[in-house]
Design a protein around this motif. Structure first.
Motif, short mmCIF file in Angstrom:
data_model
loop_
_atom_site.label_atom_id
_atom_site.label_comp_id
_atom_site.label_asym_id
_atom_site.label_seq_id
_atom_site.Cartn_x
_atom_site.Cartn_y
_atom_site.Cartn_z
N GLY A 1 0.93 -1.28 -0.08
CA GLY A 1 0.15 -0.17 -0.01
C GLY A 1 0.95 1.41 0.02
O GLY A 1 0.66 2.23 0.69
N ASP B 1 0.17 -2.92 -4.42
CA ASP B 1 -0.92 -2.17 -4.16
C ASP B 1 -2.22 -2.71 -4.94
O ASP B 1 -1.77 -3.20 -5.93
N GLN C 1 -4.18 -0.71 -6.50
CA GLN C 1 -4.47 0.21 -7.41
C GLN C 1 -3.42 0.42 -8.04
O GLN C 1 -2.34 1.10 -7.72
N VAL D 1 1.74 1.50 5.98
CA VAL D 1 1.63 2.52 6.75
C VAL D 1 0.19 3.04 6.43
O VAL D 1 0.18 3.52 5.21
C1 LIG Z 1 -4.47 5.43 3.03
S1 LIG Z 1 -3.36 4.86 1.35
C2 LIG Z 1 -1.66 5.05 2.41
C3 LIG Z 1 -0.70 5.16 1.57
C4 LIG Z 1 0.90 5.53 2.09
N1 LIG Z 1 1.23 4.24 2.74
C5 LIG Z 1 0.76 6.58 2.89
O1 LIG Z 1 0.82 6.34 4.07
O2 LIG Z 1 1.08 7.56 2.34
C6 LIG Z 1 -3.55 3.10 1.70
C7 LIG Z 1 -3.03 2.32 0.37
O3 LIG Z 1 -3.27 0.91 0.44
C8 LIG Z 1 -3.74 0.31 -0.57
N2 LIG Z 1 -4.57 -0.91 -0.20
C9 LIG Z 1 -5.67 -0.76 0.44
N3 LIG Z 1 -6.12 -1.85 0.57
C10 LIG Z 1 -5.29 -2.75 0.06
C11 LIG Z 1 -5.05 -4.29 -0.11
N4 LIG Z 1 -6.08 -5.28 0.15
N5 LIG Z 1 -4.07 -4.92 -0.77
C12 LIG Z 1 -3.15 -3.96 -1.38
N6 LIG Z 1 -3.18 -2.55 -1.22
C13 LIG Z 1 -4.34 -2.12 -0.53
C14 LIG Z 1 -4.51 1.46 -1.45
O4 LIG Z 1 -4.86 1.22 -2.61
C15 LIG Z 1 -3.76 2.61 -0.86
O5 LIG Z 1 -2.64 3.04 -1.87
#
Ligand SMILES: C[S@@+](CC[C@H](N)C(=O)[O-])C[C@H]1O[C@@H](n2cnc3c(N)ncnc32)[C@H](O)[C@@H]1O
Length: 202
Positions: free
Chosen positions: A64, A88, A90, A132
Protein backbone atom coordinates in the motif's frame (compact mmCIF):
# COMPACT_ATOMS: atom_id res chain seq x y z
CA UNK A 1 -29.12 30.92 11.35
CA UNK A 2 -29.01 29.45 7.85
CA UNK A 3 -25.20 29.45 7.98
CA UNK A 4 -25.25 27.59 11.30
CA UNK A 5 -27.69 24.99 9.93
CA UNK A 6 -25.52 24.53 6.86
CA UNK A 7 -22.38 24.16 9.01
CA UNK A 8 -24.11 21.57 11.23
CA UNK A 9 -25.34 19.67 8.19
CA UNK A 10 -21.78 19.72 6.74
CA UNK A 11 -20.24 18.48 9.99
CA UNK A 12 -22.90 15.76 10.28
CA UNK A 13 -22.24 14.70 6.70
CA UNK A 14 -18.47 14.54 7.28
CA UNK A 15 -19.00 12.48 10.45
CA UNK A 16 -21.33 10.15 8.55
CA UNK A 17 -18.75 9.61 5.81
CA UNK A 18 -15.99 8.98 8.40
CA UNK A 19 -18.18 6.43 10.21
CA UNK A 20 -19.06 4.72 6.94
CA UNK A 21 -15.35 4.42 6.07
CA UNK A 22 -14.57 3.11 9.54
CA UNK A 23 -17.03 0.23 9.33
CA UNK A 24 -16.50 -0.52 5.63
CA UNK A 25 -12.82 -1.27 5.11
CA UNK A 26 -11.87 -0.36 1.55
CA UNK A 27 -8.95 1.18 -0.33
CA UNK A 28 -8.58 4.96 -0.39
CA UNK A 29 -9.40 5.71 -4.07
CA UNK A 30 -6.71 7.26 -6.27
CA UNK A 31 -9.03 10.24 -6.83
CA UNK A 32 -8.71 10.97 -3.05
CA UNK A 33 -4.89 10.82 -3.04
CA UNK A 34 -4.81 14.39 -1.74
CA UNK A 35 -5.20 12.90 1.77
CA UNK A 36 -2.15 10.64 1.54
CA UNK A 37 -0.01 13.45 0.18
CA UNK A 38 -0.53 15.63 3.27
CA UNK A 39 2.33 15.65 5.82
CA UNK A 40 2.10 12.62 8.13
CA UNK A 41 2.72 14.05 11.64
CA UNK A 42 4.48 11.77 14.17
CA UNK A 43 4.63 8.90 11.65
CA UNK A 44 7.29 10.78 9.71
CA UNK A 45 9.64 9.38 7.08
CA UNK A 46 12.57 9.84 9.46
CA UNK A 47 10.81 7.85 12.17
CA UNK A 48 9.98 5.05 9.76
CA UNK A 49 13.62 4.84 8.65
CA UNK A 50 14.71 4.62 12.28
CA UNK A 51 12.22 1.83 13.14
CA UNK A 52 12.50 -0.17 9.90
CA UNK A 53 16.27 0.36 9.57
CA UNK A 54 16.50 -0.54 5.86
CA UNK A 55 20.07 -1.42 4.85
CA UNK A 56 21.98 -1.54 1.58
CA UNK A 57 21.47 -4.79 -0.32
CA UNK A 58 18.21 -5.77 1.41
CA UNK A 59 14.94 -6.64 -0.30
CA UNK A 60 11.97 -4.93 1.38
CA UNK A 61 8.24 -5.15 0.62
CA UNK A 62 5.94 -2.15 1.01
CA UNK A 63 2.22 -2.93 0.97
CA UNK A 64 0.00 0.00 0.00
CA UNK A 65 2.54 2.66 -1.02
CA UNK A 66 -0.19 5.04 -2.18
CA UNK A 67 1.63 7.77 -4.08
CA UNK A 68 4.98 6.81 -2.56
CA UNK A 69 5.13 9.02 0.52
CA UNK A 70 7.61 6.66 2.23
CA UNK A 71 8.76 4.57 -0.73
CA UNK A 72 11.46 6.81 -2.16
CA UNK A 73 13.40 7.32 1.06
CA UNK A 74 13.31 3.59 1.83
CA UNK A 75 14.39 2.64 -1.72
CA UNK A 76 17.31 5.09 -1.50
CA UNK A 77 18.49 3.40 1.73
CA UNK A 78 18.51 -0.02 0.02
CA UNK A 79 21.11 1.09 -2.52
CA UNK A 80 23.46 -0.26 -3.62
CA UNK A 81 22.25 -3.74 -4.45
CA UNK A 82 18.88 -3.75 -2.65
CA UNK A 83 15.35 -3.48 -3.93
CA UNK A 84 11.98 -2.14 -2.77
CA UNK A 85 8.93 -4.06 -3.96
CA UNK A 86 5.78 -1.94 -3.85
CA UNK A 87 2.49 -3.81 -3.84
CA UNK A 88 -0.92 -2.14 -4.14
CA UNK A 89 -4.50 -2.90 -5.11
CA UNK A 90 -4.57 0.13 -7.42
CA UNK A 91 -2.45 0.41 -10.54
CA UNK A 92 -2.73 4.22 -10.51
CA UNK A 93 -1.02 4.32 -7.10
CA UNK A 94 1.80 2.08 -8.34
CA UNK A 95 2.26 4.13 -11.52
CA UNK A 96 2.38 7.31 -9.45
CA UNK A 97 5.03 5.85 -7.11
CA UNK A 98 7.15 4.58 -10.02
CA UNK A 99 6.94 7.97 -11.73
CA UNK A 100 8.19 9.70 -8.59
CA UNK A 101 10.97 7.12 -8.18
CA UNK A 102 12.07 7.77 -11.77
CA UNK A 103 12.09 11.53 -11.17
CA UNK A 104 14.43 10.92 -8.23
CA UNK A 105 16.71 8.66 -10.27
CA UNK A 106 15.83 5.49 -8.33
CA UNK A 107 15.97 2.29 -10.40
CA UNK A 108 15.45 -0.24 -7.60
CA UNK A 109 11.66 -0.05 -7.20
CA UNK A 110 9.56 -2.94 -8.54
CA UNK A 111 5.75 -2.68 -8.65
CA UNK A 112 3.15 -5.45 -8.45
CA UNK A 113 -0.62 -5.05 -8.37
CA UNK A 114 -2.82 -7.25 -6.18
CA UNK A 115 -4.57 -7.81 -2.88
CA UNK A 116 -2.53 -7.97 0.33
CA UNK A 117 -4.63 -10.91 1.52
CA UNK A 118 -2.99 -13.07 -1.15
CA UNK A 119 0.59 -12.00 -1.84
CA UNK A 120 2.12 -13.38 -5.07
CA UNK A 121 5.60 -13.95 -3.59
CA UNK A 122 7.27 -17.20 -2.48
CA UNK A 123 7.88 -17.82 1.24
CA UNK A 124 10.83 -15.98 2.83
CA UNK A 125 11.32 -13.60 -0.13
CA UNK A 126 12.00 -10.44 1.88
CA UNK A 127 14.26 -9.19 4.65
CA UNK A 128 11.44 -6.99 5.89
CA UNK A 129 8.15 -5.34 5.08
CA UNK A 130 6.11 -2.30 6.01
CA UNK A 131 2.67 -0.81 5.58
CA UNK A 132 1.54 2.60 6.75
CA UNK A 133 -2.14 3.55 7.17
CA UNK A 134 -3.05 0.47 5.12
CA UNK A 135 -4.02 -2.35 7.51
CA UNK A 136 -7.40 -0.86 8.44
CA UNK A 137 -8.39 -0.62 4.76
CA UNK A 138 -8.04 -4.39 4.37
CA UNK A 139 -11.24 -6.35 5.11
CA UNK A 140 -9.32 -9.28 6.69
CA UNK A 141 -6.38 -7.82 8.60
CA UNK A 142 -5.21 -11.18 9.96
CA UNK A 143 -5.01 -12.62 6.46
CA UNK A 144 -2.78 -9.71 5.37
CA UNK A 145 -0.52 -10.08 8.44
CA UNK A 146 -0.32 -13.84 7.89
CA UNK A 147 0.78 -13.27 4.31
CA UNK A 148 3.40 -10.74 5.40
CA UNK A 149 4.72 -13.21 7.98
CA UNK A 150 4.95 -15.85 5.26
CA UNK A 151 6.86 -13.77 2.68
CA UNK A 152 9.26 -12.17 5.19
CA UNK A 153 12.18 -14.36 6.32
CA UNK A 154 11.94 -15.82 9.83
CA UNK A 155 13.27 -13.24 12.28
CA UNK A 156 12.69 -10.44 9.75
CA UNK A 157 10.69 -7.35 10.64
CA UNK A 158 7.31 -5.98 9.60
CA UNK A 159 6.61 -2.35 10.50
CA UNK A 160 3.09 -0.96 10.57
CA UNK A 161 2.21 2.71 10.94
CA UNK A 162 -1.11 4.14 12.12
CA UNK A 163 -2.53 7.59 12.85
CA UNK A 164 -5.79 8.28 14.66
CA UNK A 165 -7.23 10.82 12.23
CA UNK A 166 -7.41 8.07 9.61
CA UNK A 167 -10.98 6.66 9.67
CA UNK A 168 -9.40 3.19 9.28
CA UNK A 169 -7.10 3.64 12.31
CA UNK A 170 -5.98 0.37 13.94
CA UNK A 171 -5.20 0.77 17.65
CA UNK A 172 -1.99 -0.70 19.04
CA UNK A 173 -3.95 -3.14 21.23
CA UNK A 174 -5.90 -4.43 18.26
CA UNK A 175 -2.74 -4.73 16.16
CA UNK A 176 -0.96 -6.63 18.91
CA UNK A 177 -3.74 -9.21 19.24
CA UNK A 178 -4.06 -9.66 15.47
CA UNK A 179 -0.30 -10.04 15.14
CA UNK A 180 -0.22 -12.60 17.97
CA UNK A 181 -2.98 -14.57 16.24
CA UNK A 182 -0.67 -15.10 13.25
CA UNK A 183 2.45 -15.79 15.31
CA UNK A 184 4.07 -12.35 15.16
CA UNK A 185 5.53 -10.65 18.20
CA UNK A 186 5.53 -6.92 18.97
CA UNK A 187 9.20 -5.95 19.31
CA UNK A 188 8.94 -2.18 19.84
CA UNK A 189 6.92 0.92 19.11
CA UNK A 190 7.76 4.52 18.31
CA UNK A 191 5.38 7.45 18.72
CA UNK A 192 2.29 7.43 20.94
CA UNK A 193 -1.05 5.65 21.19
CA UNK A 194 -2.67 7.98 18.63
CA UNK A 195 0.10 7.82 16.02
CA UNK A 196 2.69 5.11 16.08
CA UNK A 197 5.01 2.77 14.25
CA UNK A 198 5.05 -0.80 15.55
CA UNK A 199 7.84 -3.21 14.67
CA UNK A 200 6.74 -6.85 14.62
CA UNK A 201 8.99 -9.88 14.34
CA UNK A 202 7.94 -12.31 11.62
C1 LIG B 1 -4.30 5.45 2.93
S1 LIG B 1 -3.30 4.87 1.61
C2 LIG B 1 -1.70 4.93 2.39
C3 LIG B 1 -0.60 5.26 1.43
C4 LIG B 1 0.80 5.39 2.05
N1 LIG B 1 1.18 4.20 2.74
C5 LIG B 1 0.87 6.58 2.95
O1 LIG B 1 0.85 6.40 4.17
O2 LIG B 1 0.92 7.70 2.44
C6 LIG B 1 -3.64 3.12 1.57
C7 LIG B 1 -3.04 2.39 0.40
O3 LIG B 1 -3.25 0.98 0.60
C8 LIG B 1 -3.74 0.39 -0.59
N2 LIG B 1 -4.56 -0.78 -0.23
C9 LIG B 1 -5.74 -0.79 0.43
N3 LIG B 1 -6.20 -2.04 0.56
C10 LIG B 1 -5.29 -2.86 -0.03
C11 LIG B 1 -5.22 -4.27 -0.24
N4 LIG B 1 -6.18 -5.09 0.19
N5 LIG B 1 -4.15 -4.76 -0.88
C12 LIG B 1 -3.15 -3.93 -1.33
N6 LIG B 1 -3.19 -2.60 -1.18
C13 LIG B 1 -4.23 -2.05 -0.54
C14 LIG B 1 -4.56 1.51 -1.24
O4 LIG B 1 -4.76 1.28 -2.60
C15 LIG B 1 -3.69 2.73 -0.94
O5 LIG B 1 -2.70 2.92 -1.90
Amino acid sequence: MHARTAALAGAGGALGVALWWRYNPSACPYSQRFWVELPHPVITRERLLEVLAPAAGERILEVGPGTGYYSLDVAARLEPGGRLDVFDLQKEMLDHTLRRAGERGLTNVEATQGDARDLPYPDDSFDGGFLVTVLGEIPDQEAALRELARVVKPGGRVVTGEIAFDPHFVSLGSLESRAAAVGMRLERTSGGRLAYFARLEA
